[in-house]
Write an enzyme that holds these catalytic residues in place. Structure first.
Site, short mmCIF file in Angstrom:
data_model
loop_
_atom_site.label_atom_id
_atom_site.label_comp_id
_atom_site.label_asym_id
_atom_site.label_seq_id
_atom_site.Cartn_x
_atom_site.Cartn_y
_atom_site.Cartn_z
N CYS A 170 -5.33 -0.54 -22.18
CA CYS A 170 -3.94 -1.09 -21.97
C CYS A 170 -4.40 -1.85 -20.62
CB CYS A 170 -3.07 -0.10 -21.79
SG CYS A 170 -3.27 0.57 -23.51
N GLU A 321 4.15 7.31 -12.59
CA GLU A 321 3.89 5.95 -11.76
C GLU A 321 4.84 5.78 -10.75
OE1 GLU A 321 4.32 2.56 -14.53
OE2 GLU A 321 3.52 1.22 -13.11
N HIS A 347 4.69 -2.32 -26.17
CA HIS A 347 3.38 -2.11 -25.42
C HIS A 347 2.46 -2.90 -26.26
CE1 HIS A 347 0.15 -0.91 -22.98
NE2 HIS A 347 0.18 0.41 -23.08
#
Lengths: 420, 77
Positions: A170, A321, A347
């Site tokens: 990703c 994050e 995504h």
């Protein structure tokens, strides 16, 4: 080191075919999610995804015939089709159609993918099992290989410079843009067509990510509400597909030909977690170091960042994050805006970093941060504005885009406004 | 034209996206109909599937034109 700017954009997304169509829908808070139609999802747990809207090419739909003749299309997996279409858009947007040999030699391609031709591999394995190896198409391998996205784009446009492909799950799209920028900065090329493409919405892809417990499963009754980064009710990511491609160009080269300059790639950072195959380390140190490296390369302090396009997948990792970002920004966290556009487009795996870099570039161009939709209950004590359910019109001179991938691979791009 | 020739022509037209009237007896798949070497591999596979025959690789290499294909299949089927 030579300066690198962005002069062309191309995108096929679950919101629309095209950069501007996608961007306006993104700012309006639309979702690209819906029931899976690419295959019969009866046997898999997750029955929704963010599919590229197919159609006759009007109203933002993607018409494969507009980009590739049916005869040629049969020979490639959809991720290559998406890459070809997005690259065509980007090259056209940049007005870069050189015919002289020197320009073609100095133009390269670096379009990656996280998984490549997964549905072609699955279909061919089934075919071989049923009919034997003599029925395997000669186009199976060249239609599935990840670097054939770059290869096809190079053949189509005659670009004879570096031909490369990134594969970092990703983080692919961000790594591709960062690595391609370095090739220009180092002088290996003057122009690079860079980005990522993905088309893993097939039974094997959904089953595989379901097995990893990575996908949202609970919102079959309301797919558009399923991707909800940072929200207390998030339960996994929603798989998307498509491609994002940019034209990167050496600054003086772009100026000399009077190209439209969107933004500059100011910094690029990378790191590895060295922790777990699918989960980020809980202290978010990998993401933190990636962001820090990118800022150092840009020669900027953390308080210079106006907008952050988060990796923010709508999984438990979102708050990790956020913690890393707040650690990086310190007191400056209060003045920045961070959003996850995965709330709208899902995504896109290997294409995610590329489409999100494009969103960051457009945020700078239009001085607006896109929203995080479906964020009804943000984490308690968040110090940074997560743009819940509404875009933010604000000053954006510097944007940072994060991408984190399985295997603990992290990439950060720092993108800045170019004056004049 | 024979039934076999009609079926072979249909496959060639579909796979190579060419006009039917271009598929003449002497039309070469590569020189006249725009195929590359991988296209010809796929064409031979389609002939095998359609006619339920096996075309060995060395025989496949001799099938260069539409006429070659019809002749080989007529003898094999």
């Amino acid at each position: 080191m030579r300066r690198v700017v962005v002069t062309g954009l191309g995108m096929i997304s679950p919101l629309a075919c095209g950069v501007e169509e996608t961007w306006s829908r993104l700012l309006d808070g639309e979702s690209g999610a819906g029931p899976i139609t690419r295959f019969d999802p009866e046997r898999v747990t997750t029955k929704y995804a963010c599919e590229v809207p197919l159609g006759d090419g009007t109203d933002g739909t993607f018409n494969p015939d507009d980009w590739m003749a049916p005869k040629e299309r049969r020979k490639v997996d959809d991720f290559i089709l998406f890459a070809i279409a997005a690259a065509d858009q980007a090259v056209q947007d940049a007005g870069w159609a050189p015919e002289d040999e020197e320009s073609l030699l100095r133009t390269g391609v670096m379009i990656g993918s996280g998984i490549g031709g997964l549905s072609s591999i699955a279909d061919t394995a089934i075919l071989m099992n049923e009919k034997g190896p003599r029925r395997v198409s000669p186009f199976f391998i060249p239609g599935s290989l990840i670097n054939l996205a770059s290869g096809q784009v190079s053949i189509r446009h005659g670009f004879k410079g570096p031909n490369h492909a990134v594969v970092t799950a990703c983080s692919t799209g961000a790594h591709a843009i960062g690595d391609a920028s370095r090739l220009i900065a180092f002088g290996d090329a003057d122009v690079m067509v860079a980005g990522g493409a993905e088309s893993a919405i097939c039974e094997l892809g959904i089953a595989g990510f379901n097995a990893c417990k990575a996908l949202s499963t609970k919102r079959a009754d309301d797919p558009k509400a399923a991707s909800r980064p940072w929200d207390s009710e998030r339960d996994g990511f929603v798989m998307g597909e498509g491609a994002g491609v940019v034209v990167l160009e050496e600054y003086e080269h772009a100026k000399a030909r009077g190209a439209k300059i969107y933004a500059e790639i100011l910094g690029y950072g990378m790191s590895g977690d060295a922790y777990h195959i699918t989960a980020p380390s809980e202290d978010g140190d990998g993401g933190f170091r990636s962001m820090k490296a990118a800022l150092a390369r840009a020669g900027l302090e953390p308080d210079a960042i106006d907008y952050i396009n988060a990796h923010g997948t709508s999984t438990m990792a979102d708050t990790i994050e956020m913690g890393a970002v707040e650690r990086l920004l310190g007191d400056a966290a209060g003045k920045a805006t961070m959003s996850s556009t995965k709330s709208s487009v899902g995504h896109l795996l290997g294409a995610a970093g590329a489409v999100e870099a494009i969103f960051s570039i457009l945020a700078i161009r239009d001085q607006v941060a896109p929203p995080t939709i479906n964020l009804d209950t943000p984490p308690e004590g968040a110090k940074i504005d997560l743009a819940p359910n509404g875009k933010r019109e604000r000053e954006i001179n510097v944007a940072l885009s994060n991408s984190f991938g399985f295997g603990g691979t992290n990439a950060t791009l720092v993108i800045g406004k170019v004056d004049g | 034209m024979s039934d076999i020739a009609d079926r072979v022509k249909k496959i060639v037209v579909e796979h190579l996206s060419v006009d039917e009237d271009k598929v003449t007896e002497s039309a070469s798949f590569i020189d006249d109909l725009g195929a590359d070497s991988l296209d010809t591999v796929e064409l031979v596979m389609a002939f095998e599937e359609e006619f339920g025959i096996e075309i060995p690789d060395d025989a496949a290499e001799t099938i260069q034109t539409f006429g070659d294909a019809v002749k080989f299949i007529s003898e094999a089927a």
